[in-house]
Design an enzyme around this catalytic site. Structure first.
Site, PDB file in Angstrom:
ATOM      1  N   MET A  34     -63.035 -63.775  65.718  1.00 45.09           N
ATOM      2  CA  MET A  34     -62.918 -63.823  64.261  1.00 45.09           C
ATOM      3  C   MET A  34     -62.161 -62.597  63.746  1.00 45.09           C
ATOM      4  O   MET A  34     -62.233 -62.261  62.559  1.00 45.09           O
ATOM      5  CB  MET A  34     -64.297 -63.928  63.602  1.00 45.09           C
ATOM      6  CG  MET A  34     -64.981 -65.253  63.901  1.00 45.09           C
ATOM      7  SD  MET A  34     -66.148 -65.806  62.634  1.00 45.09           S
ATOM      8  CE  MET A  34     -67.311 -64.451  62.613  1.00 45.09           C
ATOM      9  N   GLY A  35     -61.418 -61.953  64.648  1.00 46.72           N
ATOM     10  CA  GLY A  35     -60.597 -60.833  64.227  1.00 46.72           C
ATOM     11  C   GLY A  35     -61.394 -59.556  64.034  1.00 46.72           C
ATOM     12  O   GLY A  35     -62.524 -59.420  64.489  1.00 46.72           O
ATOM     13  N   HIS A  41     -63.774 -57.009  72.269  1.00 43.93           N
ATOM     14  CA  HIS A  41     -62.780 -58.079  72.337  1.00 43.93           C
ATOM     15  C   HIS A  41     -61.699 -57.749  73.360  1.00 43.93           C
ATOM     16  O   HIS A  41     -61.268 -58.616  74.141  1.00 43.93           O
ATOM     17  CB  HIS A  41     -62.104 -58.267  70.973  1.00 43.93           C
ATOM     18  CG  HIS A  41     -63.009 -58.690  69.869  1.00 43.93           C
ATOM     19  ND1 HIS A  41     -63.274 -57.889  68.778  1.00 43.93           N
ATOM     20  CD2 HIS A  41     -63.711 -59.831  69.674  1.00 43.93           C
ATOM     21  CE1 HIS A  41     -64.093 -58.521  67.963  1.00 43.93           C
ATOM     22  NE2 HIS A  41     -64.382 -59.704  68.474  1.00 43.93           N
ATOM     23  N   VAL A 180     -70.035 -54.693  75.711  1.00 39.60           N
ATOM     24  CA  VAL A 180     -69.360 -53.395  75.628  1.00 39.60           C
ATOM     25  C   VAL A 180     -70.062 -52.582  74.546  1.00 39.60           C
ATOM     26  O   VAL A 180     -70.297 -53.078  73.435  1.00 39.60           O
ATOM     27  CB  VAL A 180     -67.863 -53.567  75.312  1.00 39.60           C
ATOM     28  CG1 VAL A 180     -67.183 -52.215  75.159  1.00 39.60           C
ATOM     29  CG2 VAL A 180     -67.193 -54.389  76.409  1.00 39.60           C
ATOM     30  N   ARG A 191     -69.364 -56.269  62.707  1.00 40.49           N
ATOM     31  CA  ARG A 191     -70.257 -56.022  61.572  1.00 40.49           C
ATOM     32  C   ARG A 191     -70.802 -54.597  61.544  1.00 40.49           C
ATOM     33  O   ARG A 191     -71.416 -54.205  60.546  1.00 40.49           O
ATOM     34  CB  ARG A 191     -71.412 -57.027  61.579  1.00 40.49           C
ATOM     35  CG  ARG A 191     -70.994 -58.438  61.168  1.00 40.49           C
ATOM     36  CD  ARG A 191     -72.196 -59.366  61.051  1.00 40.49           C
ATOM     37  NE  ARG A 191     -71.868 -60.617  60.385  1.00 40.49           N
ATOM     38  CZ  ARG A 191     -71.568 -61.754  61.009  1.00 40.49           C
ATOM     39  NH1 ARG A 191     -71.531 -61.774  62.330  1.00 40.49           N
ATOM     40  NH2 ARG A 191     -71.299 -62.854  60.330  1.00 40.49           N
TER      41      ARG A 191
END
Length: 285
Positions: A34-35, A41, A180, A191
């Site tokens: 979701m960027g 990521h 991670v 978040r």
């Protein structure tokens, strides 16, 4: 379709994505996001690059998995930074659809994974996993990956997607990747940016609580309630932390365990710091 200044090609519709895939046969690794990318990521991206000839990352903040009053509008976004990071990581293509492309007028088809979504986040966020399963299936259909990479932090999501892939004969290998963490143990999450400085300083209590329970498991503790209580007691010692739930569940079905625990189990927790929910977990046995 857009070239990203020498970086990955940027594809914005299912037709563009499928055409690119047809032109690029071979084993393809896929990282759906979701960027607002972080090192978690990028670790998935590196794993994909090690194991596949091609790597595609999607960026899509999926409105369908946010419930009323959740943070869809304020979810952190920084597309330019994300594309720069993915270019530096050597990604081959980025799939960047819009909500209007994914859910055009008249859209009415959804994917529901039944039993494994009924507990934990499924109970706390009704409809969330219907949104997750639907968007992941649509992404898989457009990207046609050989393998798809998901972090273990969203433990229930990982199990929901595995179940969907198995039940619908999708033929995609779902690859779970280790959580991670920041140097102080906090699981990386987009978040985390919501946390105030004081809340951020307190947030490592989540990992400490799981570590206490895991050490008791390693020392031979097998009573489910004792392990859950160990987590709750550590979280209770942090004034800024509010325990939403702690679960010790079957590692596959996510059914809550009682009494003596023998087989593999998932110990998971959600802790609130103000309005921010932090998820974390550890696999036992």
């Amino acid at each position: 379709m857009a070239e990203n200044g020498g970086g990955p090609v940027v594809l914005s519709t299912p037709a563009e994505m499928r055409a690119w895939r047809r032109a690029h046969p071979g084993e393809l690794g896929f990282v759906p996001t979701m960027g607002y990318l972080h090192d978690g990521h990028l670790a998935l991206v590196q794993r994909s690059k090690q194991e596949n000839a091609l790597t595609v990352v999607s960026i899509f903040v999926n409105p369908m998995q946010f419930g009323p009053g959740e943070d869809f509008e304020r979810y952190p976004r920084d597309e330019a930074r994300d594309l720069r990071l993915l270019a530096e990581a050597g990604v081959d293509a980025v799939y960047l659809p819009t909500p209007a492309v994914m859910y055009p007028p008249g859209y009415q088809t959804y994917v529901t994974v039944e039993e494994v979504t009924k507990r934990l986040e499924g109970a706390a966020r009704p409809g969330h996993f219907r949104g997750v399963a639907t968007v992941v299936l649509k992404l898989f259909n457009a990207v046609e990956p050989t393998r798809a990479y998901f972090g273990r932090k969203d433990a229930q999501q990982l199990r929901v997607i595995r179940r969907m892939v198995q039940d619908l004969d999708l033929g995609v290998e779902v690859v779970p990747c280790d959580i991670v963490r920041e140097p102080d143990g906090l699981a990386m999450s987009s978040r985390n940016v919501y946390l105030s400085p004081e809340q951020r300083a307190a947030a490592p209590v989540v990992k400490r609580a799981l570590d206490v329970a895991a050490s008791r498991w390693a020392a031979g503790e097998r009573e489910a309630e004792a392990l859950r209580r160990a987590v709750a007691e550590v979280v209770a010692g942090e004034p800024l932390a509010a325990l939403e739930y702690v679960s010790l569940a079957d590692d596959v079905t996510l059914e809550e365990l009682e009494g003596r625990v023998e087989g593999p189990a998932l110990l998971s927790v959600v802790v609130r710091f103000g309005a921010t929910r932090l998820l974390d977990n550890v696999e036992l046995g």
